[in-house]
Design an enzyme around this catalytic site. Structure first.
Site, PDB file in Angstrom:
ATOM      1  N   HIS A  85       0.879  -1.199   0.000  1.00 56.43           N
ATOM      2  CA  HIS A  85       0.000   0.000   0.000  1.00 56.43           C
ATOM      3  C   HIS A  85       0.903   1.232   0.000  1.00 56.43           C
ATOM      4  O   HIS A  85       1.477   1.581   1.026  1.00 56.43           O
ATOM      5  CB  HIS A  85      -0.894  -0.019   1.243  1.00 56.43           C
ATOM      6  CG  HIS A  85      -1.886   1.095   1.286  1.00 56.43           C
ATOM      7  ND1 HIS A  85      -3.208   0.899   1.604  1.00 56.43           N
ATOM      8  CD2 HIS A  85      -1.768   2.428   1.060  1.00 56.43           C
ATOM      9  CE1 HIS A  85      -3.855   2.051   1.576  1.00 56.43           C
ATOM     10  NE2 HIS A  85      -2.987   3.013   1.248  1.00 56.43           N
ATOM     11  N   HIS A 110       1.566   5.363  -1.595  1.00 52.77           N
ATOM     12  CA  HIS A 110       1.198   6.561  -2.360  1.00 52.77           C
ATOM     13  C   HIS A 110       2.474   7.169  -2.932  1.00 52.77           C
ATOM     14  O   HIS A 110       3.367   7.540  -2.164  1.00 52.77           O
ATOM     15  CB  HIS A 110       0.505   7.593  -1.459  1.00 52.77           C
ATOM     16  CG  HIS A 110      -0.778   7.097  -0.876  1.00 52.77           C
ATOM     17  ND1 HIS A 110      -1.999   7.314  -1.478  1.00 52.77           N
ATOM     18  CD2 HIS A 110      -1.033   6.367   0.239  1.00 52.77           C
ATOM     19  CE1 HIS A 110      -2.954   6.750  -0.748  1.00 52.77           C
ATOM     20  NE2 HIS A 110      -2.392   6.165   0.297  1.00 52.77           N
ATOM     21  N   HIS A 149      -4.698  -0.791   5.794  1.00 53.55           N
ATOM     22  CA  HIS A 149      -4.172  -0.076   6.973  1.00 53.55           C
ATOM     23  C   HIS A 149      -5.043  -0.238   8.208  1.00 53.55           C
ATOM     24  O   HIS A 149      -5.614   0.741   8.698  1.00 53.55           O
ATOM     25  CB  HIS A 149      -3.913   1.394   6.652  1.00 53.55           C
ATOM     26  CG  HIS A 149      -4.993   2.096   5.859  1.00 53.55           C
ATOM     27  ND1 HIS A 149      -6.303   2.161   6.274  1.00 53.55           N
ATOM     28  CD2 HIS A 149      -4.961   2.760   4.688  1.00 53.55           C
ATOM     29  CE1 HIS A 149      -7.006   2.836   5.400  1.00 53.55           C
ATOM     30  NE2 HIS A 149      -6.207   3.209   4.414  1.00 53.55           N
ATOM     31  N   ASP A 166       1.476   2.517   3.478  1.00 52.18           N
ATOM     32  CA  ASP A 166       0.605   3.688   3.345  1.00 52.18           C
ATOM     33  C   ASP A 166       1.435   4.963   3.433  1.00 52.18           C
ATOM     34  O   ASP A 166       0.940   6.010   3.875  1.00 52.18           O
ATOM     35  CB  ASP A 166      -0.523   3.693   4.392  1.00 52.18           C
ATOM     36  CG  ASP A 166      -1.667   4.626   3.998  1.00 52.18           C
ATOM     37  OD1 ASP A 166      -1.701   5.070   2.836  1.00 52.18           O
ATOM     38  OD2 ASP A 166      -2.508   4.926   4.861  1.00 52.18           O
TER      39      ASP A 166
HETATM   40  O1  DOR Z   1      -3.347   9.439   5.922  1.00 49.94           O
HETATM   41  C1  DOR Z   1      -3.705   9.127   4.803  1.00 49.94           C
HETATM   42  N1  DOR Z   1      -3.155   9.663   3.709  1.00 49.94           N
HETATM   43  N2  DOR Z   1      -4.692   8.219   4.663  1.00 49.94           N
HETATM   44  C2  DOR Z   1      -5.238   7.942   3.462  1.00 49.94           C
HETATM   45  O2  DOR Z   1      -6.129   7.143   3.407  1.00 49.94           O
HETATM   46  C3  DOR Z   1      -4.790   8.652   2.267  1.00 49.94           C
HETATM   47  C4  DOR Z   1      -3.430   9.151   2.421  1.00 49.94           C
HETATM   48  C5  DOR Z   1      -3.075  10.154   1.353  1.00 49.94           C
HETATM   49  O3  DOR Z   1      -3.308   9.878   0.177  1.00 49.94           O
HETATM   50  O4  DOR Z   1      -2.546  11.218   1.685  1.00 49.94           O
HETATM   51 ZN    ZN Z   2      -3.405   4.990   1.615  1.00 54.48          ZN
END
Ligand code: DOR
Ligand code: ZN
Length: 335
Positions: A12, A14, A166, A238
């Site tokens: 997971h 980003h 998460h 995450d």
């Molecule tokens: O803290 C987070 N940031 N939780 C999420 O679900 C998305 C993520 C983000 O894309 O910044």
């Molecule tokens: Zn996420």
């Protein structure tokens, strides 16, 4: 002491887009691959958008042996569209966000009944469903309140592979054992911190994320599940970078940037708890078995020699602050 991992995966991640992607992607390149989240602006909703994004991810990785497992932002789709998605190279699964629950999720699902047909098709086709499982209730109860939705999904679609992304609560760990078609990811920060670290003293914006870190008993349950080698629990960082000005702000963006410290901190955590033998499955083996993945062969050696974490990462006009910024960690990745 040294620890060598085979093809670690981040289930997971980003990476963002544009200059932020150029900054962040190389910082995950010690992993053999990662499941890349689709909550861009606009979200990645079509196979064409996904293929173009995958190409930008590969460019940013500049030849690193790293497989981006691409996701599409869940929208209600018919059979033709679903087949097109399933056959797009590099496609991994759909990420379902309740509408408005987190960063760039406004186009998410507001009523699950609108998703039923698509979910049935996904079940038949074997496409995984990854879920941001939070309700719109009180912030500390959002995950717990969403567990009834997971129960509903897992029992209504018994062959659908559902990943609770998460997870942050002891109750979510328990739910895993109720349904064989549920699996889960857990982040680094939720194994390490509670709400106390975020807001118990001076507010720590770089530890603020969604779902928010919970109680000591929740962290303990997550940690024990990871250290004991729970077969359906996987590492998913995450790692969610935001520009420093969006974190150190009135109205702080949610997300902890852990990519640069994830593997050293996991090595520290598992070795100090005498569970070094469980780390391989947590960072790769479970995911490979659950999803049938064969990642790029890659060996990563970690050693108990110190890592100095930069106070910030700056390049391509972007500035991001990692977890443990400016601190010295006991473990590092061997060059
Ligand atoms: O803290 C987070 N940031 N939780 C999420 O679900 C998305 C993520 C983000 O894309 O910044
Ligand atoms: Zn996420």
């Amino acid at each position: 002491m040294e620890l060598t991992l085979d093809s670690p995966l981040d289930m997971h991640l980003h990476l963002r887009d544009g200059d932020m992607l150029k900054l962040t992607a190389p910082l995950s390149a010690d992993f053999a691959g990662a499941v890349i989240m689709p909550n861009l602006v606009p979200p990645v909703t079509t196979p064409d958008m996904m293929l173009a994004y995958a190409e930008r991810v590969r460019e940013a990785l500049d030849g690193a042996a790293f497989t981006p497992y691409m996701t599409l932002f869940f929208t209600a789709l018919g059979e033709k569209e679903l087949t097109a998605a399933a056959s797009a190279p590099g496609f991994f699964g759909f990420k379902l966000y309740p509408a408005g629950i987190t960063t760039n999720s406004e186009g998410g699902v507001s009523n699950l009944t609108e998703a039923e047909h698509t979910l049935r098709l996904m079940e038949e086709t074997g496409i995984p469903l990854l879920v941001h499982g939070e309700s719109h209730g009180f912030v500390m109860d959002r995950e717990q309140e969403f567990l009834s939705v997971y129960r509903h999904l897992a029992s209504t679609y018994p062959k659908l592979r559902i990943c609770m992304e998460h997870i942050t609560t002891a109750a979510a760990v328990e739910l895993l054992d109720e349904f064989p078609n549920l699996c889960a990811t857990v982040t680094l920060q939720h194994l390490l911190i509670t709400l106390d670290e975020v807001a118990g003293g001076m507010l720590q914006p770089h530890l603020f994320c969604k779902p928010i870190a919970k109680r000591p008993a929740d962290r303990e349950a997550l940690l024990q599940a990871a250290l004991s080698g729970h077969p359906r629990l996987m590492f998913g960082s995450d790692s969610a970078p935001h520009p420093r000005c969006k974190k150190e702000a009135c109205g702080c963006a949610a997300g902890v940037f852990t990519a640069p410290v994830a593997l050293p901190k996991l090595a520290e955590l598992f070795t100090t708890h005498g569970a070094a033998d469980k780390l391989q499955d947590f960072v790769s083996g479970n995911a490979c078995r659950l999803y049938g993945l064969t990642p790029t062969p890659k060996k990563v050696t970690l050693s108990d020699s110190p890592m100095q974490v930069p106070s910030r990462y700056c390049s391509f006009g972007q500035e991001v602050v990692p977890m443990y910024a400016g601190q010295t960690l006991p473990w590092s990745i061997k060059a």
